[in-house]
Design an enzyme around this catalytic site. Structure first.
Site, mmCIF file in Angstrom:
data_model
loop_
_atom_site.group_PDB
_atom_site.id
_atom_site.type_symbol
_atom_site.label_atom_id
_atom_site.label_comp_id
_atom_site.label_asym_id
_atom_site.label_seq_id
_atom_site.Cartn_x
_atom_site.Cartn_y
_atom_site.Cartn_z
ATOM 1 N N TYR A 1 65.667 57.331 45.810
ATOM 2 C CA TYR A 1 64.641 57.148 44.737
ATOM 3 C C TYR A 1 63.599 56.289 45.405
ATOM 4 C CZ TYR A 1 65.877 59.932 40.695
ATOM 5 O OH TYR A 1 66.035 61.091 39.845
ATOM 6 N N GLU B 1 60.302 56.275 43.250
ATOM 7 C CA GLU B 1 58.868 56.507 42.734
ATOM 8 C C GLU B 1 57.833 55.647 42.951
ATOM 9 O OE1 GLU B 1 61.888 57.264 40.320
ATOM 10 O OE2 GLU B 1 61.078 58.354 38.575
ATOM 11 N N ASP C 1 42.002 75.873 47.535
ATOM 12 C CA ASP C 1 43.525 75.922 47.632
ATOM 13 C C ASP C 1 43.811 76.794 48.918
ATOM 14 O OD1 ASP C 1 46.274 76.914 47.688
ATOM 15 O OD2 ASP C 1 46.211 77.617 45.594
ATOM 16 N N THR D 1 49.922 74.374 50.317
ATOM 17 C CA THR D 1 51.518 74.251 50.551
ATOM 18 C C THR D 1 51.598 73.804 52.063
ATOM 19 O OG1 THR D 1 51.722 76.713 50.936
ATOM 20 C CG2 THR D 1 52.230 75.796 48.657
ATOM 21 N N LYS E 1 53.780 77.631 54.843
ATOM 22 C CA LYS E 1 53.330 78.858 55.205
ATOM 23 C C LYS E 1 52.768 78.821 56.739
ATOM 24 C CE LYS E 1 52.171 80.346 50.413
ATOM 25 N NZ LYS E 1 52.116 79.318 49.479
ATOM 26 N N ARG F 1 59.196 73.654 52.687
ATOM 27 C CA ARG F 1 58.506 74.249 51.452
ATOM 28 C C ARG F 1 58.293 72.680 50.597
ATOM 29 N NH1 ARG F 1 58.786 78.735 49.654
ATOM 30 N NH2 ARG F 1 59.866 79.535 51.306
HETATM 31 N N1 DSN Z 1 54.179 83.079 46.595
HETATM 32 C C1 DSN Z 1 53.081 82.728 47.541
HETATM 33 C C2 DSN Z 1 52.647 83.750 48.203
HETATM 34 O O1 DSN Z 1 53.506 84.575 48.574
HETATM 35 O O2 DSN Z 1 51.607 84.053 48.445
HETATM 36 C C3 DSN Z 1 52.040 81.900 46.661
HETATM 37 O O3 DSN Z 1 52.509 80.989 45.993
#
Ligand code: DSN
Length: 413
Positions: free
Chosen positions: A50, A52, A195, A221, A224, A230
């Protein structure tokens, strides 16, 4: 605990998933394969802790090594994206966006963002989200040529006086003019937010425009094109550091997932290597080859093609729905996702389009020749979508191809 004692039901499912990933052609553009080091970090002892708070200011004892790791993640991300401040604690993209809105805006404020069916994202104001109940989202669309309609954004901004203008998309395949957005935002005194979840890896490698030095706040994120674990991340100008940090913790989240932050630190180091630049170039080149090959086979590409890693395809001209196409391709060992096209009249559960991309195949080492083969598989699977034996034949050819490009050597559970 010995590996042989590992939960037997989970062990079977994990090995099946590993086999599925190794044997199929993963073409969902938001998916990728992380390195073995990142897998190790995700399963490391930092999951036990933990912590925080933030490095140097925690609400728990024993955080000295966690501080080292989180500080490394922050510094590496700052350097990778030329960011003034980075928060690496957001659990994923949706919580990162929620934190960014709540840091800079008051409930009821207006945000201009892109319509979901034109390539935007649920968290950019779709009425099904909780966020849409808190803020007033006005949504713009692409032009009939399939490009971002900057003139429409400008006139909407003048009409609605938003507090924030939001760009960055999950199904749009073209470059973004961040300077134009910034000048529109300046005219109406709005914050700028991007984003970059889908294209973060391409930006880190210098293969797409980088909004981070220009915009107030940029969310992403990390799993990707960036090819990390993730998770999510927020980058912002120094002046927003306090508001962003407070919005993430204690505003919205509790204990950070430090095993994921450990893996993020490794991913940022990997993305700073020269090999990653070659990887990002190849992702785009592979997408271009698919664009050319599929156009030549009369697939109707939305937005006129691609500048990034993905293609959105209207399947109507092939007399098949997006859902039917996804199922047929899956039977042939090719994983894509059904996707709405601009102003789709069909339901999101069985829309008109499919979305596919090249990040995961490129990680396996596939290049131009393989993309030509993949385009041929896709074309044959769509023509034969109701012919099970032909789909099985393609599946065997897909297995032949994937067996030459292993993802994880010597991995099993
Ligand atoms: N679920 C993601 C995607 O496949 O683009 C976006 O959040």
């Amino acid at each position: 605990m010995l590996l042989s004692d590992f939960d037997p039901e989970i062990k079977i499912a994990l090995n099946n998933e590993l086999k599925r990933q190794e044997e199929s052609l993963e073409m969902i553009p938001s998916e990728n394969f992380v390195s073995q080091d990142i897998l190790t970090a995700l399963g490391s002892v930092t999951t036990n802790k933990y912590s925080e708070g933030y490095p140097g200011k925690r609400y728990y004892g024993g955080c000295e090594h966690i501080d080292t790791i989180e500080s490394l993640a922050i510094e590496r991300a700052k350097s990778l994206f030329d960011a003034e401040h980075v928060n690496v604690q957001p659990l994923s993209g949706a919580p990162a966006n929620l934190a960014a809105y709540s840091a800079l805006l008051n409930p009821g404020d207006t945000i201009i963002g892109m319509d979901l069916s034109h390539g935007g994202h649920l968290t950019h104001g779709h009425p099904v989200t909780f966020m849409s109940k808190i803020w007033n989202f006005i949504r713009y669309k692409t032009t009939s040529d399939g490009l971002i309609d900057y003139n429409q954004i400008e006139s909407l901004a003048k009409e609605h006086k938003p507090k924030m203008i939001l760009v960055g998309y999950s199904a749009y395949s073209r470059e973004i003019d961040y300077k134009r957005i910034k000048s529109i935002a300046d005219e109406v005194n709005a914050y700028t937010m991007a984003d970059i979840a889908h294209i973060a890896g391409l930006i880190a490698a210098g293969e797409m425009n980088n909004p981070v030095p220009l915009f107030d706040v940029v969310t992403t994120t990390t799993h990707k094109t960036l090819r990390g674990p993730r998770g999510g991340m927020i980058m912002c100008k120094k002046e927003h550091k306090k508001a962003i940090n407070k919005a993430v913790f204690p505003g919205l989240q509790g204990g950070p997932h430090e095993n994921v932050i450990t893996a993020k630190a490794i991913a940022f180091k990997e993305a700073a290597q020269l090999e990653f630049k070659d990887y990002a170039k190849q992702i785009k080149l592979n997408a271009k080859i698919l664009e050319n090959e599929l156009s030549a086979k009369n697939f109707q590409l939305m937005f006129g093609g691609t500048d990034n890693h993905l293609l959105l395809i209207d399947m109507a001209s092939k007399n098949i729905t997006g859902g039917q196409a996804e199922t047929a391709l899956n039977l042939a060992g090719i994983t894509v996702n059904k996707n709405s096209i601009p102003d789709d009249t069909r339901s999101p559960m069985d829309p008109s389009g499919i979305r596919l991309g090249t990040p995961a195949l490129t990680t396996r080492g596939m290049k131009e020749d393989e993309m030509k083969q993949v385009a041929d598989f896709i074309n044959r699977a769509i023509i034969n979508w109701q012919n099970t034996s032909e789909l099985e034949k393609i599946l065997k050819e897909v297995h032949d191809l994937t067996s030459k490009f292993p993802i994880y050597k010597n991995l099993s559970y």
